[in-house]
Design a protein around this motif. Structure first.
Motif, short mmCIF file in Angstrom:
data_model
loop_
_atom_site.label_atom_id
_atom_site.label_comp_id
_atom_site.label_asym_id
_atom_site.label_seq_id
_atom_site.Cartn_x
_atom_site.Cartn_y
_atom_site.Cartn_z
N SER A 29 0.85 -1.19 0.00
CA SER A 29 0.00 0.00 0.00
C SER A 29 0.88 1.24 0.00
CB SER A 29 -0.89 0.02 1.23
OG SER A 29 -1.74 -1.09 1.23
N VAL A 30 0.65 2.09 -0.98
CA VAL A 30 1.43 3.32 -1.10
C VAL A 30 0.72 4.42 -0.33
CG1 VAL A 30 2.36 4.99 -2.75
CG2 VAL A 30 2.25 2.57 -3.35
N PRO A 31 1.45 5.18 0.48
CA PRO A 31 0.80 6.26 1.24
C PRO A 31 0.26 7.34 0.30
CG PRO A 31 3.19 6.35 1.51
CD PRO A 31 2.88 5.11 0.73
N ASN A 32 -0.77 8.05 0.76
CA ASN A 32 -1.39 9.10 -0.03
C ASN A 32 -0.50 10.31 -0.19
OD1 ASN A 32 -3.68 7.55 -0.37
ND2 ASN A 32 -4.69 8.39 1.44
N ASN A 33 0.35 10.56 0.80
CA ASN A 33 1.21 11.73 0.74
C ASN A 33 2.44 11.46 -0.13
OD1 ASN A 33 2.29 9.91 2.54
ND2 ASN A 33 3.00 11.45 3.97
N ASN A 41 13.12 -3.52 4.94
CA ASN A 41 13.78 -4.30 5.98
C ASN A 41 13.47 -5.77 5.76
OD1 ASN A 41 15.07 -2.42 8.01
ND2 ASN A 41 13.07 -1.48 7.70
N PHE A 42 14.51 -6.57 5.67
CA PHE A 42 14.41 -8.01 5.45
C PHE A 42 14.84 -8.68 6.75
CE2 PHE A 42 15.15 -5.90 1.49
CZ PHE A 42 14.35 -6.56 0.57
N GLU A 58 18.92 -4.16 5.51
CA GLU A 58 18.12 -2.96 5.24
C GLU A 58 18.60 -2.32 3.95
OE1 GLU A 58 16.79 -0.32 8.53
OE2 GLU A 58 18.06 1.16 7.52
N ILE A 59 17.65 -1.95 3.09
CA ILE A 59 17.98 -1.28 1.83
C ILE A 59 17.19 0.03 1.78
CG2 ILE A 59 17.85 -1.37 -0.70
CD1 ILE A 59 17.99 -4.42 -0.51
N ARG A 60 17.90 1.11 1.51
CA ARG A 60 17.24 2.42 1.39
C ARG A 60 17.46 2.97 -0.01
NH1 ARG A 60 14.84 6.34 4.46
NH2 ARG A 60 15.15 8.49 3.78
N MET A 61 16.38 3.54 -0.56
CA MET A 61 16.41 4.15 -1.88
C MET A 61 15.80 5.54 -1.81
SD MET A 61 14.88 0.72 -3.44
CE MET A 61 13.82 0.78 -2.03
N GLU A 62 16.30 6.45 -2.64
CA GLU A 62 15.74 7.79 -2.72
C GLU A 62 15.43 8.13 -4.16
OE1 GLU A 62 18.55 10.41 -0.82
OE2 GLU A 62 18.01 9.69 1.18
N LYS A 63 14.38 8.91 -4.34
CA LYS A 63 13.96 9.30 -5.68
C LYS A 63 14.75 10.52 -6.12
CE LYS A 63 9.71 9.90 -8.25
NZ LYS A 63 8.25 10.02 -8.14
N VAL A 134 9.53 -9.27 4.91
CA VAL A 134 9.88 -7.93 4.43
C VAL A 134 8.90 -6.90 4.98
CG1 VAL A 134 10.29 -6.51 2.38
CG2 VAL A 134 10.74 -8.98 2.30
N SER A 135 9.43 -5.79 5.44
CA SER A 135 8.60 -4.65 5.82
C SER A 135 9.08 -3.43 5.05
CB SER A 135 8.63 -4.39 7.33
OG SER A 135 9.94 -4.07 7.75
N VAL A 136 8.16 -2.53 4.77
CA VAL A 136 8.44 -1.36 3.94
C VAL A 136 8.03 -0.11 4.69
CG1 VAL A 136 7.95 -0.22 1.73
CG2 VAL A 136 7.95 -2.73 1.86
N SER A 137 8.88 0.92 4.63
CA SER A 137 8.51 2.21 5.19
C SER A 137 8.80 3.30 4.15
CB SER A 137 9.23 2.50 6.50
OG SER A 137 10.61 2.48 6.33
#
Length: 139
Positions: A29-33, A41-42, A58-63, A134-137
């Motif tokens: 689910s993608v947040p509305n904001n 996080n694996f 943990e893997i972090r990505m930025e747009k 897997v969890s996503v933030s």
């Protein structure tokens, strides 16, 4: 949700890693904001200091300019005693093009690329073998 990646990263990574990330995000689910960063996080739910198991990753990505860029991939392990704590064992920073190993320190050039290749390929195999939850933030 499917991300388009800037595949020219600080370090080369296999296309399978990008596929794994998109597979992990499928159905999320993608947040509305608006968000400009995603952290995955694996976790192996059975991993512990006493029993071992698969290290959390943990893997972090930025747009950036409509493409997603890897920022870091970090592998954690329990260290110390008598009360072990999770610490960074391998830390790959794509922005600064540096790789850290808890037991060796900062690695450069060929050594950094070799450790990254080994680490990422093992991580992909563990993921394929369903070793992680897997969890996503979103930020």
């Amino acid at each position: 949700m499917k991300l388009n990646f800037n595949e020219v990263q600080g370090f080369p990574v296999p296309a399978k890693l990008f596929q794994l990330i998109n597979q992990s995000l499928a159905g999320t689910s993608v947040p509305n904001n608006t968000f400009n960063a995603i952290t995955l996080n694996f976790r192996d739910p059975d991993y512990s200091a006493d029993a071992g198991g698969y290290h959390p990753v943990e893997i972090r990505m930025e747009k950036q300019n409509e493409l997603w860029q890897l920022v870091y991939i970090t592998d954690f392990s329990y260290q110390g005693g008598p009360f072990p704590e999770l610490v960074k064992e391998i830390d790959v920073c794509f922005i600064s093009k540096q790789v850290f190993n808890l037991f060796i320190g900062w690695l450069q050039n060929r050594n950094a690329k070799e450790l990254l290749t080994l680490f990422v390929n093992n991580f992909i195999e563990y993921y394929i073998n369903d070793c992680y939850q897997v969890s996503v933030s979103f930020d």
